[in-house]
Design a protein around this motif. Structure first.
Motif, PDB file in Angstrom:
ATOM      1  N   ASN A 116      36.693   8.483  31.830  1.00  0.00           N
ATOM      2  CA  ASN A 116      35.593   9.042  32.614  1.00  0.00           C
ATOM      3  C   ASN A 116      34.432   9.396  31.698  1.00  0.00           C
ATOM      4  OD1 ASN A 116      37.435   9.032  34.861  1.00  0.00           O
ATOM      5  ND2 ASN A 116      38.260  10.959  34.081  1.00  0.00           N
ATOM      6  N   TYR A 163      30.819  11.856  31.369  1.00  0.00           N
ATOM      7  CA  TYR A 163      30.100  13.030  31.873  1.00  0.00           C
ATOM      8  C   TYR A 163      28.774  13.167  31.136  1.00  0.00           C
ATOM      9  CZ  TYR A 163      34.762  14.153  33.538  1.00  0.00           C
ATOM     10  OH  TYR A 163      35.995  14.080  34.148  1.00  0.00           O
ATOM     11  N   GLN A 173      25.894  16.148  30.150  1.00  0.00           N
ATOM     12  CA  GLN A 173      25.687  17.591  30.095  1.00  0.00           C
ATOM     13  C   GLN A 173      24.309  17.899  29.533  1.00  0.00           C
ATOM     14  OE1 GLN A 173      28.085  20.027  27.412  1.00  0.00           O
ATOM     15  NE2 GLN A 173      28.163  21.668  28.935  1.00  0.00           N
ATOM     16  N   LYS A 211      24.012  23.927  30.965  1.00  0.00           N
ATOM     17  CA  LYS A 211      24.562  23.520  32.262  1.00  0.00           C
ATOM     18  C   LYS A 211      25.986  23.003  32.123  1.00  0.00           C
ATOM     19  CE  LYS A 211      20.658  24.172  34.485  1.00  0.00           C
ATOM     20  NZ  LYS A 211      20.529  25.287  35.464  1.00  0.00           N
ATOM     21  N   ALA A 212      26.669  22.967  33.242  1.00  0.00           N
ATOM     22  CA  ALA A 212      28.009  22.404  33.273  1.00  0.00           C
ATOM     23  C   ALA A 212      27.932  20.878  33.174  1.00  0.00           C
ATOM     24  CB  ALA A 212      28.718  22.808  34.563  1.00  0.00           C
ATOM     25  N   PRO A 213      28.981  20.263  32.683  1.00  0.00           N
ATOM     26  CA  PRO A 213      29.028  18.794  32.701  1.00  0.00           C
ATOM     27  C   PRO A 213      28.962  18.262  34.127  1.00  0.00           C
ATOM     28  CG  PRO A 213      30.710  19.692  31.246  1.00  0.00           C
ATOM     29  CD  PRO A 213      30.161  20.839  32.028  1.00  0.00           C
ATOM     30  N   LEU A 261      29.908  14.699  36.350  1.00  0.00           N
ATOM     31  CA  LEU A 261      30.618  13.423  36.339  1.00  0.00           C
ATOM     32  C   LEU A 261      29.655  12.287  36.655  1.00  0.00           C
ATOM     33  CD1 LEU A 261      33.364  11.838  36.325  1.00  0.00           C
ATOM     34  CD2 LEU A 261      33.407  12.234  38.803  1.00  0.00           C
ATOM     35  N   TYR A 288      33.873   7.264  36.728  1.00  0.00           N
ATOM     36  CA  TYR A 288      35.318   7.435  36.583  1.00  0.00           C
ATOM     37  C   TYR A 288      36.003   6.080  36.625  1.00  0.00           C
ATOM     38  CZ  TYR A 288      35.543   7.127  41.738  1.00  0.00           C
ATOM     39  OH  TYR A 288      35.440   6.714  43.045  1.00  0.00           O
ATOM     40  N   ALA A 289      37.244   6.067  36.192  1.00  0.00           N
ATOM     41  CA  ALA A 289      38.005   4.818  36.104  1.00  0.00           C
ATOM     42  C   ALA A 289      37.223   3.735  35.359  1.00  0.00           C
ATOM     43  CB  ALA A 289      38.399   4.339  37.499  1.00  0.00           C
ATOM     44  N   GLN A 324      30.089   7.509  40.211  1.00  0.00           N
ATOM     45  CA  GLN A 324      30.274   8.649  41.107  1.00  0.00           C
ATOM     46  C   GLN A 324      29.144   8.676  42.124  1.00  0.00           C
ATOM     47  OE1 GLN A 324      32.357  10.652  42.079  1.00  0.00           O
ATOM     48  NE2 GLN A 324      31.677  12.754  42.338  1.00  0.00           N
ATOM     49  N   PHE A 367      29.676  12.699  27.255  1.00  0.00           N
ATOM     50  CA  PHE A 367      31.061  12.813  26.801  1.00  0.00           C
ATOM     51  C   PHE A 367      31.936  11.807  27.546  1.00  0.00           C
ATOM     52  CE2 PHE A 367      30.804  16.735  24.379  1.00  0.00           C
ATOM     53  CZ  PHE A 367      29.745  17.415  24.952  1.00  0.00           C
ATOM     54  N   GLN A 382      36.082  10.953  28.390  1.00  0.00           N
ATOM     55  CA  GLN A 382      37.297  11.768  28.583  1.00  0.00           C
ATOM     56  C   GLN A 382      38.405  10.873  29.099  1.00  0.00           C
ATOM     57  OE1 GLN A 382      37.817  13.166  32.291  1.00  0.00           O
ATOM     58  NE2 GLN A 382      39.948  13.459  31.686  1.00  0.00           N
ATOM     59  N   PHE A 417      38.619  14.879  25.297  1.00  0.00           N
ATOM     60  CA  PHE A 417      37.240  14.436  25.373  1.00  0.00           C
ATOM     61  C   PHE A 417      36.799  13.833  24.038  1.00  0.00           C
ATOM     62  CE2 PHE A 417      35.699  16.361  29.317  1.00  0.00           C
ATOM     63  CZ  PHE A 417      36.650  17.354  29.556  1.00  0.00           C
ATOM     64  N   GLN A 469      33.757  13.543  21.200  1.00  0.00           N
ATOM     65  CA  GLN A 469      32.998  14.629  20.571  1.00  0.00           C
ATOM     66  C   GLN A 469      31.579  14.742  21.106  1.00  0.00           C
ATOM     67  OE1 GLN A 469      33.386  11.631  19.367  1.00  0.00           O
ATOM     68  NE2 GLN A 469      32.067  11.189  17.626  1.00  0.00           N
ATOM     69  N   LEU A 500      33.435  19.547  24.381  1.00  0.00           N
ATOM     70  CA  LEU A 500      34.297  20.048  25.442  1.00  0.00           C
ATOM     71  C   LEU A 500      35.757  19.966  25.017  1.00  0.00           C
ATOM     72  CD1 LEU A 500      32.534  18.136  28.350  1.00  0.00           C
ATOM     73  CD2 LEU A 500      32.306  20.572  27.820  1.00  0.00           C
ATOM     74  N   TYR A 559      34.839  26.880  31.582  1.00  0.00           N
ATOM     75  CA  TYR A 559      34.532  26.279  32.874  1.00  0.00           C
ATOM     76  C   TYR A 559      35.821  26.036  33.657  1.00  0.00           C
ATOM     77  CZ  TYR A 559      30.028  24.831  30.771  1.00  0.00           C
ATOM     78  OH  TYR A 559      28.795  24.789  30.151  1.00  0.00           O
ATOM     79  N   VAL A 595      43.791   7.319  39.510  1.00  0.00           N
ATOM     80  CA  VAL A 595      43.050   7.848  38.378  1.00  0.00           C
ATOM     81  C   VAL A 595      42.575   9.256  38.707  1.00  0.00           C
ATOM     82  CG1 VAL A 595      42.322   5.584  37.538  1.00  0.00           C
ATOM     83  CG2 VAL A 595      40.867   6.829  39.177  1.00  0.00           C
ATOM     84  N   PHE A 650      37.209  14.839  36.843  1.00  0.00           N
ATOM     85  CA  PHE A 650      36.780  16.199  37.129  1.00  0.00           C
ATOM     86  C   PHE A 650      35.420  16.126  37.821  1.00  0.00           C
ATOM     87  CE2 PHE A 650      40.259  16.520  34.595  1.00  0.00           C
ATOM     88  CZ  PHE A 650      40.079  16.569  33.222  1.00  0.00           C
ATOM     89  N   TRP A 688      32.374  21.254  38.878  1.00  0.00           N
ATOM     90  CA  TRP A 688      32.506  22.239  37.804  1.00  0.00           C
ATOM     91  C   TRP A 688      31.805  23.535  38.201  1.00  0.00           C
ATOM     92  CZ3 TRP A 688      33.997  20.803  32.513  1.00  0.00           C
ATOM     93  CH2 TRP A 688      34.370  19.474  32.388  1.00  0.00           C
ATOM     94  N   GLY A 689      32.328  24.657  37.701  1.00  0.00           N
ATOM     95  CA  GLY A 689      31.612  25.906  37.835  1.00  0.00           C
ATOM     96  C   GLY A 689      30.497  25.992  36.808  1.00  0.00           C
TER      97      GLY A 689
END
Lengths: 107, 125
Positions: free
Chosen positions: A34, A36, A38, A42-44, A46, A49-50, A55, A87, A89, A98, A100, B45, B95, B109, B112, B115-116
Motif C-alpha cells: 500500500n 500513503y 502524508q 497531518k495524518a497519512p 491512503l 492498495y494492493a 483508493q 510511504f 507499507q 512501512f 522509511q 511511521l 494514530y 488484502v 489502512f 486515520w485519526g
C-alpha cells in the motif's frame, strides 16, 4: 520482519513533472503493498492498495505497479498539492512494516 | 463520514503509564480490525499494535511487546492503548487507524483507509 526500503529518500521536482518512487521488500510480498501520502502535521492518507488499486477519491495521476519484491508509485504530472512525504507499507504479514518515506519537494 | 478521534496523550515521566483512546464513528466499528501507528518527531511511521474485530487476535511490534496493551470496546465504539514502562523512545504522535480489506487477484488484502488526527505522547523527565 519484512523490511521495506524506499528510494530515493528525498526528491526535488517541478510542477508538471512525472516522478517515480520505488519500494523494495526484503522478501516476496505478492501484491500486499500500500502507498500513503502524508503532509506536515497531518495524518497519512491512503493512495493505493494492493500495489495498483487507486483508493476512491484519489486523482488518477497517481498510479502504482509491481508485485513480489519491487514496487513503484508514479505521479504522472505533479501538482502543487502533491508535495508531501510518501510511504509504502506491506500487509503480507500482520506485523506490518512501512518504508522509511520519500520526501517530495518543490524544485 | 468515518471519524476517528484520539485522546489521552500528554507528558509523562520515564517509567510512567498512559492510556490512549480512539473514539470511532460513522461506520460499524465492530466489523473492523483496528491498529495503532506511531511517528516519532521528524521520523517515519511505525506500526505499534493490531486488534481484530472480536479481540481474539492481537499483535504487537517487538519494540512495545510486554509494555503496551491494545483493547477495544465494541459497545462503546472505542479503541485503547494502555502504555506502561514508557521510555524516551516512545515519544511520538500516536494514530489509530481502521483496517479495511478487499479482494484483489483472488486474495484478500488489507490496508489502512481511515486515520485519526493523532495524539502526542512525550516521555521526558
Amino acid at each position: 520482519d519484512i523490511q521495506m526500503t524506499q528510494s530515493p529518500t528525498s526528491l526535488s521536482a517541478s510542477v508538471g513533472e512525472r516522478v517515480t518512487i520505488t519500494c523494495r521488500a526484503s522478501q516476496s510480498i505478492n501484491i500486499y503493498l500500500n502507498w500513503y501520502q502524508q503532509k506536515p502535521g497531518k495524518a497519512p492518507k491512503l493512495l493505493i492498495y494492493a500495489a495498483s488499486i487507486l483508493q476512491s477519491g484519489v486523482p488518477s495521476r497517481f498510479s502504482g505497479s509491481g508485485s513480489g519484491t519491487d514496487f513503484t508509485l508514479t505521479i504522472s504530472s505533479l501538482q502543487p498539492e502533491d508535495f508531501a512525504t510518501y510511504f509504502c507499507q506491506q500487509s503480507f504479514i500482520t506485523l506490518y512494516t512501512f518504508g522509511q518515506g520519500t520526501k517530495l519537494e518543490i524544485k | 463520514e468515518v471519524q476517528l478521534v484520539e485522546s489521552g496523550g500528554g507528558l509523562v515521566k520515564p517509567g510512567g503509564s498512559l492510556r490512549l483512546s480512539c473514539a470511532a464513528s460513522g461506520f460499524s466499528f465492530n466489523n473492523y480490525n483496528m491498529i495503532w501507528v506511531r511517528q516519532a518527531p521528524g521520523k517515519g511511521l511505525e506500526w505499534v499494535s493490531s486488534i481484530n474485530s472480536r479481540s481474539n487476535y492481537i499483535y504487537y511490534a517487538d519494540s512495545v511487546e510486554g509494555r503496551f496493551a491494545i483493547s477495544r470496546d465494541n459497545a462503546d465504539n472505542s479503541l485503547y492503548l494502555q502504555m506502561s514502562s514508557l521510555r524516551a523512545e516512545d515519544t511520538a504522535v500516536y494514530y489509530c487507524a481502521r483496517v479495511n480489506e478487499a479482494t484483489a487477484d483472488g486474495t484478500w488484502v488489507h490496508y489502512f483507509d481511515s486515520w485519526g488526527q493523532g495524539t502526542l505522547v512525550t516521555v521526558s523527565s
